[in-house]
Design a protein around this motif. Structure first.
Motif, PDB file in Angstrom:
ATOM      1  N   LEU A  56      21.180   1.389  34.105  1.00  4.27           N
ATOM      2  CA  LEU A  56      21.307   2.715  33.485  1.00  4.27           C
ATOM      3  C   LEU A  56      22.757   3.199  33.491  1.00  4.27           C
ATOM      4  CD1 LEU A  56      18.135   4.349  35.035  1.00  4.27           C
ATOM      5  CD2 LEU A  56      18.565   4.013  32.583  1.00  4.27           C
ATOM      6  N   ALA A 276      15.479   5.826  37.627  1.00  2.04           N
ATOM      7  CA  ALA A 276      15.765   6.759  36.533  1.00  2.04           C
ATOM      8  C   ALA A 276      15.904   8.198  37.052  1.00  2.04           C
ATOM      9  CB  ALA A 276      14.668   6.680  35.469  1.00  2.04           C
ATOM     10  N   ALA A 314      19.236   3.572  29.327  1.00  3.75           N
ATOM     11  CA  ALA A 314      19.093   5.034  29.240  1.00  3.75           C
ATOM     12  C   ALA A 314      18.569   5.455  27.865  1.00  3.75           C
ATOM     13  CB  ALA A 314      20.433   5.704  29.542  1.00  3.75           C
TER      14      ALA A 314
END
Lengths: 325, 325, 325, 325
Positions: A56, A276, A314
């Motif tokens: 990410l 996340a 992302a």
């Protein structure tokens, strides 16, 4: 509401604990007895979270011990290529093996794991192999509960937590409870509560908090009230398909629904959620949005074959959130 | 300066940890190879402190595990007759043995101990055998460091400390470091610092604090500065014949000289010190006087054959202090 | 009937196995809980047999491992001064302890032993510490069953037996069964039968032969019939106060009554029996007379405080036999 | 020269020892770090020999312990379908795992195995799980050396050998030495020589005989001279690509060349050799022809991907021998 982190630190997150091998059945919806071939992935909750948050875009490090064999070398190389700093990974010199998890997917509801965790290298990480200099460089120390299950890994983690608190590094505790590794539920409760009391953020399922509280069957309110008496200021409690809640010490409560998807297997949901969620916090998103990031990422991973390899970018997460808004 | 304790509690002090057997050479100034007979006493730091403070008149309880054999039964009976509440002593059901210490007194300066500590019953005390109801009844929980050396005794003590803090019971940590029982100095440092950070009062020799700090060789000032950042408000550091110091969080420092005596052996000095020091605190004496009580009691015990049996009455201590004033 | 031994050999007997410490209650007819002092003796079946037969005048050696501590040094010195060759005793380098046996004599019928046998040095004798050159110098290799209970002592004994057979050294197997040391009765049966099948002379109680045969409850005839199919040519079966029997492969059967005495305790009976029996065989006495020697020696030892120190001289045995003839 | 077996027995061969899982790299000529998928086969020397000889048409039974999990169930089913009697296979009830062997084939000369053998179910076979009634029904008891490496499997095998000798069942000892499983080379030598001395037929590589003789580096003549002093009457010594020799107690010596082939990997060569060699003996072929059968079968298996699945039918072996005659 946002979560404040020390922005002076070089690493966004350093994870400590196990990195091992998943051997995922190539056949779906099939008992393992009939599975004739398996595909190899990196696995283990803190390794998955490190990989997921590196993908990410976070600046991520890892502290752990790997077997001195082909599986250990594969793991180090995979993590390094995924962008994780592996300079503090130690190679075992005493012949311990890499942990294995053979996964069986009989149906989306019936997933099981056949674990090889006897004398695995990750549990032999020693306190002397934890560097104060390294830990103090990070905004977050991510601790996985399973690393507390055996000595000397247990002491290595207790030392890491101690060093983190000394150097203003936020301790994030992913409960990650695996009964297989522990001697007794009561021993688990002792160490889970010990580390939870020292953590800034705690993340786990409702069942995992029950383990921490030695099966007292508390409500979320009782659990958070207990933790807020100590170091915690943010407690995330996940209730599976019913969604997840984040409780702030200030009294605010946030919640997020789970995103529906075509579930292939349930493995990897927690790890993708944590990576996340922490990515969002580090990037200054609100806690409410961070919960959505966690849920969306979990939803993506449970629809794919692996845990680590399937960790999304992302953009994928943002797109899913946008689509379902 | 006095030390404030919760006066509502039924017990003055509950000690947790080992109770075992000392086999003291009947011949003095003789290598053990030539010693042909031994006398049996109850031993083990927390048992000695419990016996010593009960003899002084405190209301004392004990939490520990004893072997289901003749030695175990002797210990329970001896402690009970010395006035210690033994209702929370557990009898081992798995064939573990009573710890033994053969003492050799070659000369007052050359004392050694031959220990039998493999799979001893005291280290098998389990967290489930520690009663919340019992611990909350005490003003003080006395923890001995050796009980942290192995699981499950380690977890039993961590749980006891957690319960004490929950119920406003002061945690007194007698460092009582015995290298024999530990896997590594580094492991010792992890648990010593973990419990010291949660303790209200810490008592130990300068060498023992060095173990707690992973051999950093701090000064007393550095050590107390570290501990006062956590729960401690009183830190006693003993320097052998050079006397002992008590550091209060408020900044005050107290000291006491050692009382000269005809030393027979050095065993039991620390345990008699702790029992008299705590007796004085419980009875509202000043910290300065408590240090004198500790020193005087130690001086009496090192001039006698045993550790437990030799624990003095309050009058003996007071008389010695008066004589040497 | 006489028993033929190779007369070319330097040693009459080399014993292999444990040498440890007996701590005998100084009070008789008293539960150990009330015993306040203990006297120290060398103990352990093969050590006792070595000492007993050396005192009788045999040329005796010993193979075993001793703790590197005061107890170990005491044992070596005591055995050496009793006339046993101790050049093949090995000193443990890994911190193992000397085995202990606290004896309790409540009454002549109620004797019990409190054993300390966890990780004792004698069970760490390794095959590499057994010298082929040494064993081949002896007429007899005396093996004690307890030495088979754990690795690596087990393998050291199996190697010693193999070497004895290779070099025409008679293997005498003293069953010496101590359930405490074994994992299961079944495991005992496997090794007892394995070594008994390779032995020339087997000595034990009826109960011990039952252990060897995995609790089949054979008659003496069935037991000897089984053993004579393998290497054995002389089998001694002891029936306590009812006396003992020697069965020769040739078919002859000999028996001896037990000598009545003022029994103080039962410990040491078997060891004194074996040492006197073997002394008689080596000296060319008939098997019938050897049985009498065994019985008389046992009768003397059970009336005294220790096992090793009480081992009689040949004249005492001869005198008792003459008196009771 | 032929080898005489008791023709009254129901089974031709009963094998005792391990049955486990091979995970063979799907990619050839590739380091395992780069191998991404693995195919699952039954493995383990005695299981392979049982499967191989059952496929050739022998009436075969198996004694062993399997994990109570998906891998264990797969093994039982595979062996049963291959024609092996699995009624004496025991299912572990203590959570032990199936042994694993990940194979890496970098090149035909560079094959390696990554073993998972900690606390594996096969080594927990207990003596009580070995049936006297079952063993006595077989012409041959096939013992694999690795089953001697740990208790209680070690004792189970010692008991099986004892029962075989009691009931006129020929003991065939496949040395099958795996250093990984043993504590020391010396311990291996003790048990290898112990069982070899009790075996009728011994089969192994020259290196494995060196292990049995504690690395004395004997010649074949010295080795066979030693074994013929005990129970052995046929000794097969394999010298890799240089071929193999069978020494009979009568003095006759037979030899066979290895059959050249396109070698894919070396795993499984010994197991296929043993199964075909024993098939030939049971069927009354001459020892010379039995050696050819062994060599031919090995040659076929090393050219294929697996060890068990690749075991040839008798026609394939006969055809290869005929072609190369």
């Amino acid at each position: 509401m946002n979560y404040t982190l020390n922005t002076e630190k070089e690493f966004d997150l350093i994870a400590i604990g196990r990195a091992c091998i998943d051997l995922n059945a190539n056949e779906y919806n099939c008992p393992m007895e009939e599975t004739m071939s398996f595909t190899k992935y990196v696995g283990g909750s803190p390794a998955n979270i490190a990989i997921g948050s590196a993908k990410l875009g976070l600046n991520v490090g890892f502290i752990g011990k790997l077997a001195d064999d082909q599986h250990g070398r594969f793991i180090e190389q995979y993590m390094r290529e995924a962008g994780v700093d592996t300079t503090n990974i130690v190679i075992d010199q005493e012949g311990h093996k890499t942990g294995l998890a053979f996964t069986e997917i009989k149906s989306p509801e019936e997933c099981s794991i056949l674990m090889y965790r006897d004398n695995v290298a990750d549990l032999y990480l020693a306190p002397s192999e934890v560097s104060e200099e390294y830990i103090q460089k990070s905004k977050i120390l991510l601790v996985s509960g399973t690393a507390l299950s055996k000595s000397p890994s247990r002491e290595a983690v207790l030392k890491a937590v101690n060093l983190a608190k000394k150097h203003d590094v936020k301790v994030v505790f992913e409960l990650d409870y695996r009964p297989y590794s522990w001697n007794s539920a009561e021993e688990s409760a002792v160490y889970y509560s010990l580390v939870a009391e020292q953590s800034d953020i705690v993340i786990g399922t409702r069942d995992e908090y029950d383990v921490m509280e030695n099966n007292k069957k508390s409500t979320n309110k009782q659990t958070t009230s207990y933790l807020f008496k100590h170091s915690a200021n943010l407690v995330v409690i996940k209730h599976g398909v019913e969604g997840s809640y984040a409780y702030a010490k200030s009294g605010e409560v946030f919640s997020a629904q789970a995103y529906k998807t075509q579930v292939l297997k349930t493995f990897g949901a927690g790890d993708s959620y944590a990576s996340a969620f922490l990515y969002a916090l580090v990037n200054g998103l609100s806690i409410e949005n961070a919960l959505k990031f966690g849920s969306a990422s979990a939803s993506i991973v449970v629809s794919k074959h692996s845990s680590s390899e399937a960790m999304p970018a992302a953009e994928e997460i943002e797109q899913l959130i946008a689509e379902r808004a």
